[in-house]
Every structure is written in C-alpha cells, then in structure tokens.
Design a protein around this motif. Structure first.
Motif, PDB file in Angstrom:
ATOM      1  N   THR A  18       0.567  -1.047  -0.130  1.00 22.95           N
ATOM      2  CA  THR A  18       0.069   0.028  -0.192  1.00 22.95           C
ATOM      3  C   THR A  18       0.944   1.278  -0.078  1.00 22.95           C
ATOM      4  N   ALA A  19       0.340   2.280  -0.400  1.00 22.67           N
ATOM      5  CA  ALA A  19       1.013   3.688  -0.229  1.00 22.67           C
ATOM      6  C   ALA A  19       1.636   3.872   1.312  1.00 22.67           C
ATOM      7  N   ASP A  20       0.649   3.598   2.170  1.00 18.43           N
ATOM      8  CA  ASP A  20       1.266   3.869   3.437  1.00 18.43           C
ATOM      9  C   ASP A  20       2.243   3.160   3.745  1.00 18.43           C
ATOM     10  N   ILE A  72       7.494   3.874  -9.041  1.00 20.00           N
ATOM     11  CA  ILE A  72       7.810   4.566 -10.325  1.00 20.00           C
ATOM     12  C   ILE A  72       6.841   3.765 -10.945  1.00 20.00           C
ATOM     13  N   ASN A  73       5.912   4.313 -11.715  1.00 21.76           N
ATOM     14  CA  ASN A  73       4.820   3.508 -12.857  1.00 21.76           C
ATOM     15  C   ASN A  73       4.354   2.388 -11.932  1.00 21.76           C
ATOM     16  N   ASP A  74       3.734   2.618 -10.676  1.00 27.36           N
ATOM     17  CA  ASP A  74       3.118   1.788  -9.894  1.00 27.36           C
ATOM     18  C   ASP A  74       4.062   0.306  -9.568  1.00 27.36           C
ATOM     19  N   ARG A  75       5.241   0.625  -9.567  1.00 23.83           N
ATOM     20  CA  ARG A  75       6.173  -0.478  -9.256  1.00 23.83           C
ATOM     21  C   ARG A  75       6.758  -0.159  -7.834  1.00 23.83           C
ATOM     22  N   VAL A  76       7.063  -0.846  -7.054  1.00 24.17           N
ATOM     23  CA  VAL A  76       8.037  -0.663  -5.697  1.00 24.17           C
ATOM     24  C   VAL A  76       9.409  -1.120  -5.650  1.00 24.17           C
ATOM     25  N   TYR A  77      10.069  -0.087  -5.383  1.00 26.22           N
ATOM     26  CA  TYR A  77      11.656  -0.336  -5.514  1.00 26.22           C
ATOM     27  C   TYR A  77      12.346  -0.248  -3.988  1.00 26.22           C
ATOM     28  N   ASP A  78      13.076  -1.080  -3.681  1.00 29.78           N
ATOM     29  CA  ASP A  78      13.955  -0.795  -2.776  1.00 29.78           C
ATOM     30  C   ASP A  78      15.133  -0.247  -2.938  1.00 29.78           C
ATOM     31  N   ILE A  79      15.470   1.076  -2.890  1.00 35.38           N
ATOM     32  CA  ILE A  79      16.914   1.422  -3.221  1.00 35.38           C
ATOM     33  C   ILE A  79      17.709   1.615  -1.993  1.00 35.38           C
ATOM     34  N   SER A  80      17.552   1.269  -0.791  1.00 36.44           N
ATOM     35  CA  SER A  80      18.395   1.573   0.276  1.00 36.44           C
ATOM     36  C   SER A  80      19.782   1.197  -0.029  1.00 36.44           C
ATOM     37  N   TYR A 122      16.071  -3.577  -8.598  1.00 36.01           N
ATOM     38  CA  TYR A 122      15.433  -3.122  -7.267  1.00 36.01           C
ATOM     39  C   TYR A 122      14.028  -3.200  -7.115  1.00 36.01           C
ATOM     40  N   MET A 123      13.224  -4.044  -7.971  1.00 34.73           N
ATOM     41  CA  MET A 123      11.965  -4.076  -7.936  1.00 34.73           C
ATOM     42  C   MET A 123      11.462  -4.986  -6.648  1.00 34.73           C
ATOM     43  N   ILE A 124      10.909  -4.774  -5.714  1.00 34.72           N
ATOM     44  CA  ILE A 124      10.300  -5.642  -4.831  1.00 34.72           C
ATOM     45  C   ILE A 124       8.651  -6.077  -4.738  1.00 34.72           C
ATOM     46  N   GLY A 125       7.927  -5.185  -5.717  1.00 33.92           N
ATOM     47  CA  GLY A 125       6.616  -5.487  -5.938  1.00 33.92           C
ATOM     48  C   GLY A 125       5.857  -4.396  -6.665  1.00 33.92           C
ATOM     49  N   TYR A 126       4.645  -4.336  -6.481  1.00 33.63           N
ATOM     50  CA  TYR A 126       3.449  -3.401  -6.998  1.00 33.63           C
ATOM     51  C   TYR A 126       2.953  -2.661  -5.996  1.00 33.63           C
ATOM     52  N   LEU A 127       2.633  -1.400  -6.347  1.00 33.76           N
ATOM     53  CA  LEU A 127       1.694  -0.649  -5.433  1.00 33.76           C
ATOM     54  C   LEU A 127       0.248  -1.081  -5.554  1.00 33.76           C
ATOM     55  N   TRP A 128      -0.199  -1.155  -4.315  1.00 30.67           N
ATOM     56  CA  TRP A 128      -1.603  -1.909  -4.253  1.00 30.67           C
ATOM     57  C   TRP A 128      -2.400  -0.440  -4.118  1.00 30.67           C
ATOM     58  N   ALA A 129      -3.147  -0.204  -4.923  1.00 33.80           N
ATOM     59  CA  ALA A 129      -4.015   1.153  -4.924  1.00 33.80           C
ATOM     60  C   ALA A 129      -5.313   1.109  -3.824  1.00 33.80           C
ATOM     61  N   GLU A 176      -6.964 -13.764  -4.461  1.00 34.87           N
ATOM     62  CA  GLU A 176      -6.658 -13.303  -5.817  1.00 34.87           C
ATOM     63  C   GLU A 176      -5.275 -13.085  -5.920  1.00 34.87           C
ATOM     64  N   LEU A 177      -4.433 -12.563  -5.033  1.00 37.57           N
ATOM     65  CA  LEU A 177      -3.194 -12.360  -5.163  1.00 37.57           C
ATOM     66  C   LEU A 177      -2.428 -13.343  -4.321  1.00 37.57           C
ATOM     67  N   PRO A 178      -1.919 -14.458  -4.758  1.00 40.61           N
ATOM     68  CA  PRO A 178      -1.484 -15.613  -4.153  1.00 40.61           C
ATOM     69  C   PRO A 178      -0.061 -14.908  -2.994  1.00 40.61           C
ATOM     70  N   GLN A 179       0.606 -14.067  -3.424  1.00 43.15           N
ATOM     71  CA  GLN A 179       1.957 -13.721  -2.809  1.00 43.15           C
ATOM     72  C   GLN A 179       1.542 -12.159  -2.411  1.00 43.15           C
ATOM     73  N   ALA A 180       0.448 -11.573  -2.422  1.00 46.03           N
ATOM     74  CA  ALA A 180       0.326 -10.214  -1.848  1.00 46.03           C
ATOM     75  C   ALA A 180       0.314 -10.178  -0.347  1.00 46.03           C
ATOM     76  N   ILE A 181       0.860  -9.222   0.248  1.00 39.07           N
ATOM     77  CA  ILE A 181       1.068  -9.311   1.499  1.00 39.07           C
ATOM     78  C   ILE A 181       0.680  -7.592   2.066  1.00 39.07           C
ATOM     79  N   ALA A 182       0.092  -7.651   3.086  1.00 36.37           N
ATOM     80  CA  ALA A 182      -0.271  -6.242   3.756  1.00 36.37           C
ATOM     81  C   ALA A 182       0.985  -6.056   4.809  1.00 36.37           C
ATOM     82  N   CYS A 183       1.908  -5.517   4.606  1.00 41.14           N
ATOM     83  CA  CYS A 183       3.315  -5.306   5.273  1.00 41.14           C
ATOM     84  C   CYS A 183       2.945  -4.653   6.589  1.00 41.14           C
ATOM     85  N   THR A 184       3.519  -4.728   7.705  1.00 46.01           N
ATOM     86  CA  THR A 184       3.248  -3.882   8.968  1.00 46.01           C
ATOM     87  C   THR A 184       4.498  -3.345   9.107  1.00 46.01           C
TER      88      THR A 184
END
Length: 126
Positions: free
Chosen positions: A26-28, A43-51, A99-106, A118-126
């Motif tokens: 999520t954006a949060d 970037i373009n609804d893809r999430v990147y970990d650039i740490s 660096y891509m780690i997933g997609y932005l869940w809108a 629906e999304l077998p690997q989707a997670i709600a991170c805490t």
C-alpha cells in the motif's frame, strides 16, 4: 546504433534482496520506508527498495553529485515516476529493474487482506 552502458555500480550498491514482482504494497507501507537506511520509491506503480543504492551513492563524497542525493532523499517513500523519467537514461531504467520488490496496491490495506486469494503472494506489510 545504441550502446549499452557498462554497469558502474559497486557491489555494495546492488539490490539487497531478490527482485520480486508478485507482492503488493500500500502507499502507507511505502511511506514508512523514507530514510536513507530504508528507502523505497514508487515508479509507474512498481515499488523499489533502493536502500543500498542511496546509502552508497557517490554523491555523499563527491560534491558535484550532491543535488542527486538531495533529489533521491526528497523522493524516498513516495511516487516519483515523472521526476525519474525526466532525468534518467535507458541504462538507469535497466538498473532500476533489479531493485523491484513489488507493486503498488491502490486499494486500502483492508481490501488487500480480503484479496489475498486473488493475489497469492500479496502481503499487507506492517
């Protein structure tokens, strides 16, 4: 004829985890990763970990690249598609992919949990 530029990143700038394209954030969740030690961008609804990239960027030691560091810091934890596209060449886009780690869940996080079948690997991170 276009030449592919050599990858000049140092070993410690490389992605810290395997590329993933089947995880939703999520954006949060992305907003919680807005520091140099733990920096994500969208970037373009893809999430990147650039740490690793930002922690070891030459701009920290080379004065001529200070503005680059400031631009990256300003965008950590945020969506920055337009700015990235304006200033980066094809080589940077190729490097970014690792660096891509997933997609932005809108949708809201509560809907993400309901959509797990629906999304077998989707997670709600805490």
């Amino acid at each position: 004829m276009s030449r592919v530029q050599r990858d000049e990143r140092k070993k410690h700038q490389m992605p810290s985890r395997p590329r993933m394209d089947d995880v939703g954030y999520t954006a949060d969740e992305v907003k919680r990763h807005a520091t140099v030690d733990d920096g994500w961008i969208v970037i373009n609804d893809r999430v990147y970990d650039i740490s690793n990239f930002i922690k070891h960027h030459p701009g920290w030691t080379h004065g001529g690249q200070t503005s680059t560091i400031l631009a990256i810091q300003r965008n950590l934890g945020k969506e920055c598609s337009e700015e990235f596209a304006e200033i980066h060449n094809k080589n940077a886009w190729r490097q970014l992919d690792g660096y891509m780690i997933g997609y932005l869940w809108a949708r809201p996080a509560s809907e993400l949990e309901e959509a797990l079948p629906e999304l077998p690997q989707a997670i709600a991170c805490t």
